[in-house]
Design a protein around this motif. Structure first.
Motif, PDB file in Angstrom:
ATOM      1  N   PRO A  44       0.809  -1.230   0.000  1.00  0.00           N
ATOM      2  CA  PRO A  44       0.000   0.000   0.000  1.00  0.00           C
ATOM      3  C   PRO A  44       0.835   1.270   0.000  1.00  0.00           C
ATOM      4  O   PRO A  44       0.518   2.226  -0.719  1.00  0.00           O
ATOM      5  N   VAL A  45       1.913   1.300   0.788  1.00  0.00           N
ATOM      6  CA  VAL A  45       2.782   2.484   0.800  1.00  0.00           C
ATOM      7  C   VAL A  45       3.427   2.685  -0.566  1.00  0.00           C
ATOM      8  O   VAL A  45       3.481   3.811  -1.096  1.00  0.00           O
ATOM      9  N   PHE A  48       0.793   4.013  -3.068  1.00  0.00           N
ATOM     10  CA  PHE A  48       0.473   5.409  -2.780  1.00  0.00           C
ATOM     11  C   PHE A  48       1.569   6.327  -3.309  1.00  0.00           C
ATOM     12  O   PHE A  48       1.300   7.330  -3.987  1.00  0.00           O
ATOM     13  N   VAL A  52       1.414   9.415  -6.222  1.00  0.00           N
ATOM     14  CA  VAL A  52       1.517  10.829  -5.845  1.00  0.00           C
ATOM     15  C   VAL A  52       2.827  11.476  -6.281  1.00  0.00           C
ATOM     16  O   VAL A  52       2.957  12.697  -6.224  1.00  0.00           O
ATOM     17  N   ALA A 167      -5.138   2.404  -0.657  1.00  0.00           N
ATOM     18  CA  ALA A 167      -3.909   3.139  -0.968  1.00  0.00           C
ATOM     19  C   ALA A 167      -3.986   3.820  -2.332  1.00  0.00           C
ATOM     20  O   ALA A 167      -3.580   4.984  -2.483  1.00  0.00           O
ATOM     21  N   THR A 168      -4.507   3.108  -3.337  1.00  0.00           N
ATOM     22  CA  THR A 168      -4.524   3.685  -4.681  1.00  0.00           C
ATOM     23  C   THR A 168      -5.556   4.799  -4.810  1.00  0.00           C
ATOM     24  O   THR A 168      -5.286   5.830  -5.432  1.00  0.00           O
ATOM     25  N   SER A 170      -6.652   6.660  -2.356  1.00  0.00           N
ATOM     26  CA  SER A 170      -6.123   7.786  -1.571  1.00  0.00           C
ATOM     27  C   SER A 170      -5.037   8.521  -2.344  1.00  0.00           C
ATOM     28  O   SER A 170      -4.987   9.757  -2.351  1.00  0.00           O
ATOM     29  N   GLY A 171      -4.159   7.770  -2.994  1.00  0.00           N
ATOM     30  CA  GLY A 171      -3.095   8.390  -3.772  1.00  0.00           C
ATOM     31  C   GLY A 171      -3.621   9.208  -4.922  1.00  0.00           C
ATOM     32  O   GLY A 171      -3.136  10.315  -5.202  1.00  0.00           O
ATOM     33  N   PHE A 174      -5.184  12.351  -3.529  1.00  0.00           N
ATOM     34  CA  PHE A 174      -4.093  13.216  -3.068  1.00  0.00           C
ATOM     35  C   PHE A 174      -3.445  13.935  -4.254  1.00  0.00           C
ATOM     36  O   PHE A 174      -3.171  15.134  -4.206  1.00  0.00           O
ATOM     37  N   ASN A 175      -3.234  13.192  -5.332  1.00  0.00           N
ATOM     38  CA  ASN A 175      -2.599  13.754  -6.524  1.00  0.00           C
ATOM     39  C   ASN A 175      -3.488  14.791  -7.183  1.00  0.00           C
ATOM     40  O   ASN A 175      -3.050  15.911  -7.487  1.00  0.00           O
TER      41      ASN A 175
END
Length: 301
Positions: A44-45, A48, A52, A167-168, A170-171, A174-175
């Protein structure tokens, strides 16, 4: 371009995991916690961060974004259709298909970034970052969906709590919001994410059992044919239809011929599916990519 040299590190890590699991005291009981660590934290990290790291500018990249989404949708549709094909479908077990379907349309992000940089430098890296950003959320949902349905779980609940999808999505949010990671946090997350690829590939090797492939030959041939033959041809056609510029076309076609993602194995295991079989598919995909990547790059000419 030496494709073998590009894929050798992944092969080496898969082989190392296989040897360590079978010929040292670090047997299967050691690798189960490793798989959970990779699935719930490390991958997940990594996902992400891969989304981003480069801002997605929708306007200038609209054609490439459309091509990436159409490419992914085509691969998903072909993969999901395998059990319903005349003659072939009756040889495919629904549960095996649910766990292995993802192999046909997921991709190795690490190799994608390295390959794009070698193909077209910074412009190639930016193009593949856009493809990763827009395609990963879609294909992760598509990977989880059949497994959740086959397990008769609540599909939306499984999607909402899946760490790769969280994670994806959220990324991507965020982007698109134009946010940036604090300078003090980015290096820490990069170090955590960097461990996902080697540990994930070693877990694939530790879980691999070649004999598992013998029981699902039609499914094996189907998902690998989609991943390494039909996807590159579909990318070539999309590049022509959408009039992509040379760098974008090259990156899209190379992207379509990549070996599948090592996280397919971890996802299948954590959702209760036949992990050793999926591990074998991942290894075969990396072997087939030795031929499919050069052939795909020949389409550019």
């Amino acid at each position: 371009m030496n494709v073998a040299a590009l894929l050798l590190p992944d092969f080496s890590l898969i082989l190392a995991g296989w040897l360590i699991c079978r010929f040292t005291p670090l047997g299967r009981e050691v690798w189960h916690p490793v798989e959970r660590l990779v699935y719930y934290l490390l991958f997940p990290v990594l996902l992400f961060l891969s989304i981003v790291k480069s801002p997605i500018e929708v306007g200038p990249a609209s054609s490439l974004i459309a091509a990436g989404l159409l490419l992914s949708c085509g691969g998903i549709a072909l993969s999901w259709s395998l059990p319903h094909l005349p003659l072939l479908g009756r040889h495919i077990a629904p549960r095996d298909h649910a766990g292995a379907a993802q192999v046909a349309f997921r991709f190795n992000s690490y190799i994608a970034l390295a390959l794009a940089s070698r193909l077209a430098g910074e412009a190639g890296s930016q193009a593949v970052a856009i493809l990763i950003g827009v395609c990963v959320p879609l294909i992760n949902v598509a990977a989880v969906w059949p497994m959740a349905r086959q397990s008769e779980s609540r599909v939306l609940r499984e999607l909402a709590r899946n760490p790769l999808i969280i994670a994806t999505v959220s990324g991507l949010a965020f982007n698109l919001a134009g946010l940036a990671l604090p300078g003090w946090l980015a290096p820490q997350l990069q170090r955590v994410g960097a461990t996902a690829v080697p540990l994930g590939l070693m877990a694939v090797g530790a879980g691999m059992q070649w004999g598992q492939l013998q029981s699902s030959r039609v499914l094996t041939a189907g998902v690998l044919a989609i991943r390494h033959l039909l996807m590159p041809l579909w990318a070539w056609l999309l590049a022509r239809l959408l009039g992509l510029e040379p760098v974008q076309a090259g990156v899209l076609i190379a992207f379509a011929a990549l070996p599948t993602a090592s996280s397919c194995y971890v996802l299948a295991v954590q959702m209760g599916y036949r992990g050793p079989y999926v591990a074998g598919l991942i290894t075969l995909s990396h072997i087939v990519a030795l031929a499919s990547l050069p052939l795909a790059l020949q389409l550019l000419s």
